[in-house]
Design a protein around this motif. Structure first.
Motif, PDB file in Angstrom:
ATOM      1  N   LYS A 112       0.850  -1.183   0.000  1.00  0.00           N
ATOM      2  CA  LYS A 112       0.000   0.000   0.000  1.00  0.00           C
ATOM      3  C   LYS A 112       0.887   1.234   0.000  1.00  0.00           C
ATOM      4  O   LYS A 112       2.123   1.145   0.135  1.00  0.00           O
ATOM      5  N   LYS A 113       0.276   2.371  -0.182  1.00  0.00           N
ATOM      6  CA  LYS A 113       1.017   3.620  -0.304  1.00  0.00           C
ATOM      7  C   LYS A 113       1.990   3.791   0.859  1.00  0.00           C
ATOM      8  O   LYS A 113       1.629   3.604   2.018  1.00  0.00           O
ATOM      9  N   VAL A 121       3.633  -2.139  -7.987  1.00  0.00           N
ATOM     10  CA  VAL A 121       2.268  -2.253  -8.511  1.00  0.00           C
ATOM     11  C   VAL A 121       1.751  -0.968  -9.146  1.00  0.00           C
ATOM     12  O   VAL A 121       0.781  -0.998  -9.908  1.00  0.00           O
ATOM     13  N   ALA A 122       2.375   0.167  -8.844  1.00  0.00           N
ATOM     14  CA  ALA A 122       1.924   1.433  -9.425  1.00  0.00           C
ATOM     15  C   ALA A 122       3.039   2.460  -9.285  1.00  0.00           C
ATOM     16  O   ALA A 122       3.885   2.364  -8.394  1.00  0.00           O
ATOM     17  N   GLY A 129      -5.457   2.033  -2.460  1.00  0.00           N
ATOM     18  CA  GLY A 129      -5.907   0.873  -1.710  1.00  0.00           C
ATOM     19  C   GLY A 129      -4.764  -0.034  -1.290  1.00  0.00           C
ATOM     20  O   GLY A 129      -3.602   0.367  -1.241  1.00  0.00           O
ATOM     21  N   THR A 130      -5.114  -1.266  -1.003  1.00  0.00           N
ATOM     22  CA  THR A 130      -4.150  -2.294  -0.593  1.00  0.00           C
ATOM     23  C   THR A 130      -4.102  -3.392  -1.644  1.00  0.00           C
ATOM     24  O   THR A 130      -5.150  -3.893  -2.079  1.00  0.00           O
ATOM     25  N   TRP A 131      -2.897  -3.747  -2.061  1.00  0.00           N
ATOM     26  CA  TRP A 131      -2.691  -4.814  -3.037  1.00  0.00           C
ATOM     27  C   TRP A 131      -2.182  -6.038  -2.284  1.00  0.00           C
ATOM     28  O   TRP A 131      -1.184  -5.976  -1.570  1.00  0.00           O
ATOM     29  N   ARG A 132      -2.878  -7.166  -2.468  1.00  0.00           N
ATOM     30  CA  ARG A 132      -2.491  -8.400  -1.788  1.00  0.00           C
ATOM     31  C   ARG A 132      -2.099  -9.462  -2.801  1.00  0.00           C
ATOM     32  O   ARG A 132      -2.825  -9.718  -3.761  1.00  0.00           O
ATOM     33  N   ARG A 238      -4.720  -8.894  -5.823  1.00  0.00           N
ATOM     34  CA  ARG A 238      -6.040  -8.268  -5.770  1.00  0.00           C
ATOM     35  C   ARG A 238      -5.905  -6.910  -5.102  1.00  0.00           C
ATOM     36  O   ARG A 238      -5.207  -6.764  -4.100  1.00  0.00           O
ATOM     37  N   GLN A 239      -6.588  -5.936  -5.664  1.00  0.00           N
ATOM     38  CA  GLN A 239      -6.543  -4.572  -5.149  1.00  0.00           C
ATOM     39  C   GLN A 239      -7.818  -4.309  -4.352  1.00  0.00           C
ATOM     40  O   GLN A 239      -8.928  -4.426  -4.882  1.00  0.00           O
ATOM     41  N   ASP A 240      -7.667  -3.944  -3.092  1.00  0.00           N
ATOM     42  CA  ASP A 240      -8.801  -3.639  -2.219  1.00  0.00           C
ATOM     43  C   ASP A 240      -8.873  -2.135  -2.022  1.00  0.00           C
ATOM     44  O   ASP A 240      -8.101  -1.559  -1.257  1.00  0.00           O
ATOM     45  N   LEU A 241      -9.805  -1.491  -2.719  1.00  0.00           N
ATOM     46  CA  LEU A 241      -9.934  -0.034  -2.639  1.00  0.00           C
ATOM     47  C   LEU A 241     -10.662   0.411  -1.379  1.00  0.00           C
ATOM     48  O   LEU A 241     -10.620   1.603  -1.038  1.00  0.00           O
TER      49      LEU A 241
END
Length: 245
Positions: A112-113, A121-122, A129-132, A238-241
């Protein structure tokens, strides 16, 4: 045919690649980029089993260039990509490979940020959000490179599948190097071809190359002797916004 991968004794997680060991131009272009080179992840017997799995119900065919997820969204361009391939969709094998590799990529399990490797990832400052990390893509791309085969400079595509999974990191497993000369995975600096610096990752059997897909230019260099076998897939997230700040 099912793949068997016996539990492997604990192996210390490999460090992230040290760009300071490469030519200055390359180190400058890729400072902060995520790459790992891990030796002896798979035994020679396991490498042979992985090849046998691919060949158990499919034949080698000319590798194509893809521009989408549909079966028809591909074309052959042997000036750009010249090798043979078997595509195998195998949830069981991908999960076993994932469990073997997971101890080596714990820094990618949740991003995450502000995290040290969020840029995987970005772009910096644009992560949401959080990327898992949830597994390896069941689309296993086996590649066979004979004499004169290659894959010219490219960046790997970042897949976004209909079920919401997203690829951001490539997994390349080297399955065969017996008598092989050439065929390195060459990471190249930016700029014109004449002035590029590079670092070669040799196709050593059992070695795994892991690298971020965004912005990292690389090639499969010409094989000059023998036959090189590799298996390529993706780490999927998976990205959890809902957890965005």
């Amino acid at each position: 045919m099912k793949l068997t991968l016996d539990p492997k004794p604990d192996q210390a997680p490999a460090p992230v690649f040290d760009w300071s060991t490469t030519p200055a131009r390359l180190a400058q272009d890729y400072d902060g980029f995520y790459v790992k080179v891990i030796d002896d992840v798979f035994s020679p017997e396991e490498c042979a089993a992985l090849i046998a799995l691919a060949e158990s119900d499919a034949k080698w065919a000319q590798a194509a260039v893809h521009y989408g997820l549909a079966a028809h969204q591909q074309y052959v361009d042997t000036e750009y990509r010249n090798s043979e391939r078997i595509l195998r969709f195998d949830h069981d094998a991908s999960e076993k490979i994932y469990q073997r590799l997971l101890p080596h990529v714990q820094e990618l399990v949740e991003l995450k940020k502000g995290d040290p490797w969020a840029s995987v990832v970005a772009p910096s400052g644009r992560i949401e959000g959080t990327w898992r990390l949830i597994g390896i893509n069941e689309r296993l791309s086996y590649l066979r490179y004979g004499i004169g085969n290659y894959f010219r400079d490219h960046c790997d595509g970042q897949l976004e599948l209909p079920d919401g999974r997203k690829s951001r990191v490539t997994v390349q497993i080297y399955l065969g190097d017996d008598g092989v000369e050439g065929g390195a995975t060459r990471i190249t600096s930016l700029g014109s071809a004449k002035s590029r610096a590079y670092h070669d990752v040799e196709p050593k059997k059992g070695r795994v190359l892991i690298f971020q897909q965004r912005g990292l230019w690389h090639s499969g260099e010409d094989v000059t002797k023998g036959t090189k076998y590799t298996l390529r897939s993706d780490f999927m997230f998976r990205q959890d916004l809902s957890e965005d700040e």
